[in-house]
Design a protein around this motif. Structure first.
Motif, short mmCIF file in Angstrom:
data_model
loop_
_atom_site.label_atom_id
_atom_site.label_comp_id
_atom_site.label_asym_id
_atom_site.label_seq_id
_atom_site.Cartn_x
_atom_site.Cartn_y
_atom_site.Cartn_z
N TRP A 295 0.65 -1.20 -0.23
CA TRP A 295 0.05 0.21 0.18
C TRP A 295 0.80 1.32 -0.07
N TYR A 296 2.08 1.24 1.07
CA TYR A 296 2.74 2.45 0.88
C TYR A 296 3.38 2.63 -0.49
N LEU A 297 3.78 1.40 -1.18
CA LEU A 297 4.64 1.69 -2.50
C LEU A 297 3.81 1.64 -3.79
N LYS A 298 2.38 1.60 -3.63
CA LYS A 298 1.44 1.50 -4.81
C LYS A 298 1.87 2.54 -5.58
N GLY A 299 2.11 2.21 -6.95
CA GLY A 299 2.39 3.21 -8.04
C GLY A 299 3.77 3.69 -8.20
N PHE A 300 4.48 3.61 -7.06
CA PHE A 300 5.95 3.94 -7.47
C PHE A 300 6.93 3.09 -8.06
N ALA A 301 7.69 3.46 -8.91
CA ALA A 301 8.78 2.53 -9.55
C ALA A 301 9.72 1.92 -8.99
N ALA A 334 0.74 10.29 -9.94
CA ALA A 334 -0.40 10.72 -10.10
C ALA A 334 -1.35 9.62 -10.28
N ALA A 335 -1.05 8.60 -10.89
CA ALA A 335 -2.07 7.65 -11.25
C ALA A 335 -2.73 6.74 -10.10
N GLY A 338 -6.83 9.17 -6.30
CA GLY A 338 -8.30 8.96 -6.50
C GLY A 338 -8.91 7.42 -6.90
N VAL A 339 -7.80 6.59 -6.56
CA VAL A 339 -8.29 5.09 -6.92
C VAL A 339 -8.44 4.39 -5.73
N PRO A 340 -9.12 3.10 -5.78
CA PRO A 340 -9.45 2.33 -4.88
C PRO A 340 -8.23 1.55 -4.18
N ARG A 341 -8.22 1.44 -3.05
CA ARG A 341 -6.97 0.88 -2.21
C ARG A 341 -7.71 -0.60 -1.55
N GLY A 342 -6.71 -1.33 -1.31
CA GLY A 342 -7.04 -2.49 -0.64
C GLY A 342 -7.93 -3.43 -1.55
N ARG A 343 -8.31 -4.53 -1.02
CA ARG A 343 -8.97 -5.63 -1.71
C ARG A 343 -10.47 -4.98 -2.01
N ALA A 344 -10.88 -5.03 -3.28
CA ALA A 344 -12.34 -4.65 -3.48
C ALA A 344 -13.30 -5.96 -3.49
N GLY A 345 -12.80 -7.02 -4.24
CA GLY A 345 -13.55 -8.13 -4.44
C GLY A 345 -14.66 -8.30 -5.45
N SER A 346 -15.76 -9.04 -5.21
CA SER A 346 -16.60 -8.93 -6.31
C SER A 346 -18.05 -9.20 -5.75
#
Length: 378
Positions: A295-301, A334-335, A338-346
């Motif tokens: 979660w901390y590193l989400k989106g980073f290279a 930037a990506a 505003g996007v969901p974090r954690g498990r969304a499931g279905s």
């Protein structure tokens, strides 16, 4: 114009509440969030029966920093006597300053016993639990309720449950604007928050909104669109405890401080591990921090090898060494805004006791599994 939330004799500003999340909102994480911004930070959910029976694991979870105030505790249960007993214990032993009741958990092992988001379908049982909890508190600690829209689209419960809770004397009602069947998938239907707010108009009971608050602007938009009195933030703060600073700035009308670059994110991650070490010891803390790292590193290279190594970290020294390998000059991606974090499931069919939906009448629920651990806050 929003005013501070009233919680007994306490005022909460900004009107922001950290949602209790199992295995997440322990004392270390709450302290980290408090270091970034003001609000109300709720302990991870504990079972009423476990508390009443003196279960050591349950009791150990009721843990607050000396400077944490007000101390907020969420209880789960399916039996009115157990929940009332737990509330009386909280008051008698001064364990917390606020009790929240969980009627939002959609986890199958909870709903199949008639608990969590399944329970409000049985209106009389719901009324006994909430009224009993408020009476057991005796005005010494405020009681609030967190719930969902209903079991599914065909079986809504939020309007009846909201009115019952208001009549029982709760301090506020918080609504996660999803059904149990949605779990965490799709979009939260904020119109249901507005509908509940209108439904409780004249009762004086505030309505808090929950669901899809990923950025501070989302919180302001929810308030503007629904008229709710405050917001509850859950998955949006995973790996982003500084979100509470952004929320405080937004509600105060101050400039948005934005999100930190990777260097500060790494420092925050390290601080999180350090705080957990103080409570859990180094070995257990390193095991626990692993789930937060993605979660901390989400989106980073970050290279796959380094990510994998961080996901297996076993000591603070190893964590320091691996964090030193990050390219800390990176700005926040930037990506990832505003996007969901954690498990969304279905979406899924809700597991329920046999015949649960046949009618909304009274029910006696087996409380034998009310000691379940690792439950979602809903």
């Amino acid at each position: 114009m929003l005013t501070p939330l009233r919680l007994g004799t306490h005022e909460i500003w900004p009107p922001v509440v950290l949602a209790p999340m199992a295995g997440i909102t322990n004392r270390a994480f709450r302290r980290l969030c408090r270091e970034h911004g003001a609000g109300l930070y709720v302990n991870e959910m504990v079972t009423a029966r476990g508390l009443v029976e003196g279960d050591r694991t349950t009791r150990a979870m009721v843990s607050f920093d000396p400077d944490e105030f007000p101390r907020s505790l969420q209880l789960y249960g399916t039996d009115a006597d157990s929940i009332a007993g737990a509330v009386r214990l909280v008051v008698a032993e001064n364990l917390a300053d606020h009790v929240d009741l969980n009627f939002g958990c959609p986890v199958p092992k909870v709903t199949r016993k008639g608990g969590g988001s399944a329970l409000p379908w049985k209106r009389a049982l719901f009324a006994r639990i909430v009224t009993g909890a408020v009476e057991a508190a005796g005005g010494a600690v405020p009681v609030t309720v967190k719930m969902r829209v209903g079991i599914d689209d065909e079986h809504p419960t939020f309007l009846d449950a909201g009115r019952i809770a208001a009549d029982a004397g709760v301090a506020w009602v918080a609504l996660h604007a999803r059904t149990a069947a949605q779990h965490y998938s799709g979009q939260a239907d904020w119109s249901k928050i507005a509908e509940l707010k209108r439904h409780l108009a004249g009762t004086g009971v505030p309505v808090l909104g929950n669901g899809d608050i990923w950025e501070a602007g989302d919180a302001l938009r929810m308030v503007a669109e629904t008229g709710c009195d405050g917001v509850v933030v859950g998955r949006g703060c995973l790996g982003r405890p500084w979100l509470f600073g952004n929320l405080a700035a937004a509600f105060d009308g101050r400039p948005d401080p934005g999100h930190p670059g990777l260097g500060q994110v790494a420092a925050t991650l390290r601080r999180h591990a350090e705080l957990m070490t103080e409570d859990l010891g180094e070995f257990k803390a390193c095991q626990e921090i692993r789930k937060h790292i993605a979660w901390y590193l989400k989106g980073f290279a970050v290279g796959s090898g380094l990510r994998q190594a961080l996901g297996l970290v076993g000591s603070l020294a190893e964590l320091d060494r691996l964090l030193d390998e990050l390219d800390t000059d990176q700005e926040f991606p930037a990506a990832s805004l505003g996007v969901p974090r954690g498990r969304a499931g279905s979406p899924r069919r809700v597991a329920l006791p046999d015949g649960w939906l046949d009618d909304a009448g009274d029910a006696v629920v087996d409380d034998a599994d009310a000691g379940l651990a690792a439950l979602s806050g809903g």
